[in-house]
Scaffold this motif. Structure first.
Motif, PDB file in Angstrom:
ATOM      1  N   ARG A 272       0.809  -1.054  -0.210  1.00 65.87           N
ATOM      2  CA  ARG A 272      -0.288   0.093  -0.069  1.00 65.87           C
ATOM      3  C   ARG A 272       0.869   1.202   0.329  1.00 65.87           C
ATOM      4  O   ARG A 272       0.645   2.437  -0.590  1.00 65.87           O
ATOM      5  N   LYS A 273       2.279   1.347   0.804  1.00 65.44           N
ATOM      6  CA  LYS A 273       2.611   2.633   0.876  1.00 65.44           C
ATOM      7  C   LYS A 273       3.613   2.525  -0.228  1.00 65.44           C
ATOM      8  O   LYS A 273       4.081   3.840  -1.355  1.00 65.44           O
ATOM      9  N   HIS A 274       4.218   1.845  -1.270  1.00 61.27           N
ATOM     10  CA  HIS A 274       4.852   1.890  -2.282  1.00 61.27           C
ATOM     11  C   HIS A 274       3.782   2.088  -3.534  1.00 61.27           C
ATOM     12  O   HIS A 274       4.546   3.013  -4.619  1.00 61.27           O
ATOM     13  N   THR A 275       2.999   1.414  -4.239  1.00 62.69           N
ATOM     14  CA  THR A 275       1.857   2.193  -5.142  1.00 62.69           C
ATOM     15  C   THR A 275       1.192   2.975  -4.741  1.00 62.69           C
ATOM     16  O   THR A 275       0.704   3.758  -5.346  1.00 62.69           O
ATOM     17  N   GLY A 276       0.588   3.905  -3.101  1.00 64.21           N
ATOM     18  CA  GLY A 276       0.506   4.567  -3.098  1.00 64.21           C
ATOM     19  C   GLY A 276      -1.574   4.015  -3.340  1.00 64.21           C
ATOM     20  O   GLY A 276      -2.582   4.639  -3.435  1.00 64.21           O
ATOM     21  N   ARG A 277      -1.612   2.633  -3.055  1.00 63.78           N
ATOM     22  CA  ARG A 277      -2.918   2.372  -3.745  1.00 63.78           C
ATOM     23  C   ARG A 277      -3.459   1.555  -2.127  1.00 63.78           C
ATOM     24  O   ARG A 277      -2.826   1.105  -1.844  1.00 63.78           O
ATOM     25  N   GLU A 278      -4.677   1.598  -2.466  1.00 60.49           N
ATOM     26  CA  GLU A 278      -5.557   0.496  -1.162  1.00 60.49           C
ATOM     27  C   GLU A 278      -5.686  -0.398  -1.358  1.00 60.49           C
ATOM     28  O   GLU A 278      -6.585  -1.455  -0.087  1.00 60.49           O
ATOM     29  N   LYS A 279      -6.759  -0.874  -2.652  1.00 55.69           N
ATOM     30  CA  LYS A 279      -7.484  -2.390  -2.607  1.00 55.69           C
ATOM     31  C   LYS A 279      -6.238  -3.358  -2.532  1.00 55.69           C
ATOM     32  O   LYS A 279      -5.045  -3.905  -3.545  1.00 55.69           O
TER      33      LYS A 279
ATOM     34  N   CYS B  27      -0.552  -8.748 -12.895  1.00 54.19           N
ATOM     35  CA  CYS B  27      -0.226  -7.075 -11.466  1.00 54.19           C
ATOM     36  C   CYS B  27       0.809  -6.802 -12.616  1.00 54.19           C
ATOM     37  O   CYS B  27       1.069  -5.869 -12.371  1.00 54.19           O
ATOM     38  N   ARG B  28       1.059  -6.628 -13.403  1.00 53.86           N
ATOM     39  CA  ARG B  28       2.699  -5.989 -14.569  1.00 53.86           C
ATOM     40  C   ARG B  28       1.186  -4.834 -15.475  1.00 53.86           C
ATOM     41  O   ARG B  28       1.852  -4.117 -15.323  1.00 53.86           O
ATOM     42  N   GLU B  29       0.206  -6.139 -15.656  1.00 53.90           N
ATOM     43  CA  GLU B  29      -0.730  -4.580 -16.531  1.00 53.90           C
ATOM     44  C   GLU B  29      -1.148  -3.601 -15.843  1.00 53.90           C
ATOM     45  O   GLU B  29      -1.185  -2.973 -16.212  1.00 53.90           O
ATOM     46  N   LEU B  30      -1.683  -4.126 -14.725  1.00 53.87           N
ATOM     47  CA  LEU B  30      -2.452  -3.134 -13.023  1.00 53.87           C
ATOM     48  C   LEU B  30      -1.257  -2.206 -12.304  1.00 53.87           C
ATOM     49  O   LEU B  30      -1.437  -1.416 -12.049  1.00 53.87           O
ATOM     50  N   GLY B  31       0.167  -2.790 -12.720  1.00 52.68           N
ATOM     51  CA  GLY B  31       1.122  -2.270 -12.346  1.00 52.68           C
ATOM     52  C   GLY B  31       0.947  -1.942 -10.263  1.00 52.68           C
ATOM     53  O   GLY B  31       1.813  -1.605  -9.977  1.00 52.68           O
ATOM     54  N   ALA B  32       0.522  -3.689 -10.166  1.00 57.35           N
ATOM     55  CA  ALA B  32       0.307  -3.933  -9.148  1.00 57.35           C
ATOM     56  C   ALA B  32       1.381  -4.776  -8.469  1.00 57.35           C
ATOM     57  O   ALA B  32       2.163  -5.337  -9.216  1.00 57.35           O
ATOM     58  N   LEU B  33       1.825  -4.326  -7.000  1.00 59.79           N
ATOM     59  CA  LEU B  33       2.481  -6.037  -6.816  1.00 59.79           C
ATOM     60  C   LEU B  33       2.065  -7.093  -6.903  1.00 59.79           C
ATOM     61  O   LEU B  33       1.317  -7.925  -6.319  1.00 59.79           O
ATOM     62  N   LEU B  34       2.935  -8.226  -6.633  1.00 55.49           N
ATOM     63  CA  LEU B  34       2.610  -9.954  -6.724  1.00 55.49           C
ATOM     64  C   LEU B  34       3.352 -10.213  -5.186  1.00 55.49           C
ATOM     65  O   LEU B  34       4.173 -10.190  -5.341  1.00 55.49           O
ATOM     66  N   ILE B  35       2.067 -10.773  -4.421  1.00 54.80           N
ATOM     67  CA  ILE B  35       2.580 -11.198  -3.328  1.00 54.80           C
ATOM     68  C   ILE B  35       2.355 -12.422  -3.577  1.00 54.80           C
ATOM     69  O   ILE B  35       0.750 -12.535  -3.448  1.00 54.80           O
ATOM     70  N   ILE B  36       2.857 -13.511  -2.863  1.00 53.94           N
ATOM     71  CA  ILE B  36       3.027 -15.606  -2.332  1.00 53.94           C
ATOM     72  C   ILE B  36       3.370 -15.415  -1.445  1.00 53.94           C
ATOM     73  O   ILE B  36       3.913 -14.763  -0.682  1.00 53.94           O
TER      74      ILE B  36
ATOM     75  N   GLU C 255     -10.538 -10.608 -15.974  1.00 55.15           N
ATOM     76  CA  GLU C 255     -11.227  -9.829 -16.233  1.00 55.15           C
ATOM     77  C   GLU C 255     -11.253  -8.032 -14.715  1.00 55.15           C
ATOM     78  O   GLU C 255     -12.122  -7.489 -15.523  1.00 55.15           O
ATOM     79  N   VAL C 256     -10.204  -7.795 -14.933  1.00 56.77           N
ATOM     80  CA  VAL C 256     -10.004  -7.317 -13.668  1.00 56.77           C
ATOM     81  C   VAL C 256      -9.218  -5.911 -15.201  1.00 56.77           C
ATOM     82  O   VAL C 256      -8.100  -6.132 -14.820  1.00 56.77           O
ATOM     83  N   HIS C 257      -9.736  -4.481 -14.457  1.00 57.42           N
ATOM     84  CA  HIS C 257      -9.211  -4.073 -14.569  1.00 57.42           C
ATOM     85  C   HIS C 257      -9.656  -2.560 -14.096  1.00 57.42           C
ATOM     86  O   HIS C 257      -9.708  -2.047 -14.706  1.00 57.42           O
ATOM     87  N   ASP C 258      -8.516  -2.342 -13.168  1.00 54.28           N
ATOM     88  CA  ASP C 258      -8.486  -1.647 -11.584  1.00 54.28           C
ATOM     89  C   ASP C 258      -7.632  -1.042 -11.484  1.00 54.28           C
ATOM     90  O   ASP C 258      -6.339  -1.705 -10.915  1.00 54.28           O
ATOM     91  N   GLY C 259      -7.743   0.097 -11.815  1.00 58.73           N
ATOM     92  CA  GLY C 259      -6.154   1.084 -11.752  1.00 58.73           C
ATOM     93  C   GLY C 259      -5.742   0.583  -9.836  1.00 58.73           C
ATOM     94  O   GLY C 259      -5.007   2.133  -9.538  1.00 58.73           O
ATOM     95  N   HIS C 260      -6.683   0.831  -9.171  1.00 55.16           N
ATOM     96  CA  HIS C 260      -6.683   1.150  -7.914  1.00 55.16           C
ATOM     97  C   HIS C 260      -5.818   0.142  -6.870  1.00 55.16           C
ATOM     98  O   HIS C 260      -5.631   0.029  -5.810  1.00 55.16           O
ATOM     99  N   VAL C 261      -5.794  -0.919  -7.839  1.00 54.18           N
ATOM    100  CA  VAL C 261      -5.156  -2.085  -7.071  1.00 54.18           C
ATOM    101  C   VAL C 261      -4.094  -2.262  -6.663  1.00 54.18           C
ATOM    102  O   VAL C 261      -2.798  -1.942  -7.555  1.00 54.18           O
ATOM    103  N   ALA C 262      -3.678  -2.094  -5.176  1.00 48.67           N
ATOM    104  CA  ALA C 262      -2.071  -2.389  -5.388  1.00 48.67           C
ATOM    105  C   ALA C 262      -1.214  -3.310  -4.784  1.00 48.67           C
ATOM    106  O   ALA C 262       0.123  -3.772  -5.157  1.00 48.67           O
TER     107      ALA C 262
END
Length: 386
Positions: A106-113, A196-205, A161-168
């Motif tokens: 959340r802190k790195h991306t500035g996003r919450e979801k 994750c790459r498409e959305l600019g979100a992080l992949l957490i495993i 089908e996820v197209h959401d720019g708010h995904v951290a």
């Protein structure tokens, strides 16, 4: 009893253990195919870890993360070397490791979801309980954190089908442990990574249960060639010493600068000694190859003895993390096996979960298969006679 009744405890008290064997206070010996729930990956009281802890106990136990801790640095290097990631943060449990991952994303991306998955399990703190996709974990605690969204596991189309720019971040288990020992498909995991790459979100495993050699690789995601941003670990990390870790990429380091996160006990000298000794044993090619071989052997023997039974719906898992799904509640199998001298545990109501130490021998596997076969055959007969 002065303890909160938060656990349904089995009616035995284990007083000693060595390798795969434990003994209760009445002198009865058991094969332990629970391993503290995937914690004692080197068996009970592994000599190399015991010696490392004793050596550290003779020096210093705790000094605070306000000071340099060289053995913590060495433990971190073993984790980053095994993951091709860059930095580690030490804490005390898997839930805390996942908390750190959530905060960092959340802190790195500035996003919450954050997207997680139905039947997932990520912990019991408020954030990780909110991340967990199981209502039974969440019931009674009021409103959860609203920034988690649960998707069906192994559903490629749903992720596409996820197209959401708010995904951290998307947070996923390679094998859902508490959810029923359910492996993810390679296609699903690749789709999650690509999204994750498409959305600019992080992949957490979340590798709390699957990591530290449990599946025959250092971490389970390595079977699929994934490239995560964050990996979380605990359970087998310290051979029973309470310790967890979050490992992440170098570009995330600015979001976790001094004062942004912390842990009083995380990675203290005793914990770090346990981690270092454990990883030096597990993270070798020969050790992991043996785990993979024993896991294949165990699964093949179970399938040879049980797959034809109508009562057995599925035998699944990887390495030495296996589940047997049956047509009734599996807890009765756990009780019957305990009476015969084998400790096992459930994963959801209908799955018998088997988590032997990674040091288990083929002879011990044969003994366990014999007992499991006897108990399951008997259970099927009993149900047919009802």
């Amino acid at each position: 009893m002065s303890l909160f009744p938060t656990y349904n405890r089995f009616p035995i008290t284990i007083v000693s253990g060595e390798g795969t064997n434990v003994i209760d206070d009445e002198g009865k010996q058991y094969l332990d195919f629970v391993s503290g729930i995937a914690v004692c990956n080197l068996g009970h009281r592994p000599p190399e870890v015991q010696q490392a802890l004793q050596k550290q106990m003779d020096q210093v136990w705790h000094v605070s993360n306000l000071y340099q801790i060289p053995i913590q640095e060495k433990a971190a290097e073993l984790l980053t070397g095994a993951t091709d990631l860059d930095y580690a943060f030490f804490c005390n449990s898997g839930a805390e490791a996942n908390e750190a991952a959530i905060k960092l994303a959340r802190k790195h991306t500035g996003r919450e979801k954050i997207i997680t998955f139905k039947q997932s399990f990520h912990g019991r703190t408020f954030a990780t309980m909110s991340a967990t996709g199981q209502e039974k974990i969440q019931e009674g605690f009021g409103s959860l954190l609203p920034t988690f969204e649960y998707f069906p596991y192994n559903d490629v189309k749903a992720i596409e089908e996820v197209h959401d720019g708010h995904v951290a971040a998307i947070m996923v288990e390679v094998i859902q442990g508490e959810g029923g020992v359910i492996p993810a498909s390679a296609e699903f995991l690749r789709t999650v990574e690509e999204k994750c790459r498409e959305l600019g979100a992080l992949l957490i495993i979340d590798e709390v249960q699957t990591g530290i050699g449990r599946t025959g690789q250092a971490f389970a995601y390595q079977h699929h060639g994934l490239d995560p941003d964050i990996v979380t670990s605990a359970k087998g990390l310290g051979s029973g010493f309470p310790v967890g870790a979050m490992i992440g990429r170098s570009e995330l380091v600015e979001a976790f600068s001094a004062g942004s996160h912390g842990s009083t006990f995380g990675g203290n000298p005793l914990a770090s000694a346990a981690v270092k000794a454990t990883l030096e044993e597990v993270f070798t090619v020969s050790f992991l190859e043996k785990v993979e071989q024993k896991g294949t052997y165990f699964k093949e023997e179970l399938e040879a003895n049980l797959a034809s039974l109508e009562y057995v719906k599925d035998i699944r898992g990887q390495g030495l993390m296996l589940g047997i799904e049956v047509q009734s509640e599996a807890i009765q199998l756990v009780h019957s096996l305990r009476e015969k001298g084998l400790l096992a545990v459930i994963a959801g109501p209908n799955v018998l979960r088997l988590l032997p130490p990674l040091t288990v021998t083929e002879a011990e596997i044969d003994q366990a298969v014999l007992l499991i076969t006897e108990v399951i055959h008997q259970q099927q007969k009993d149900l047919q006679n009802v």
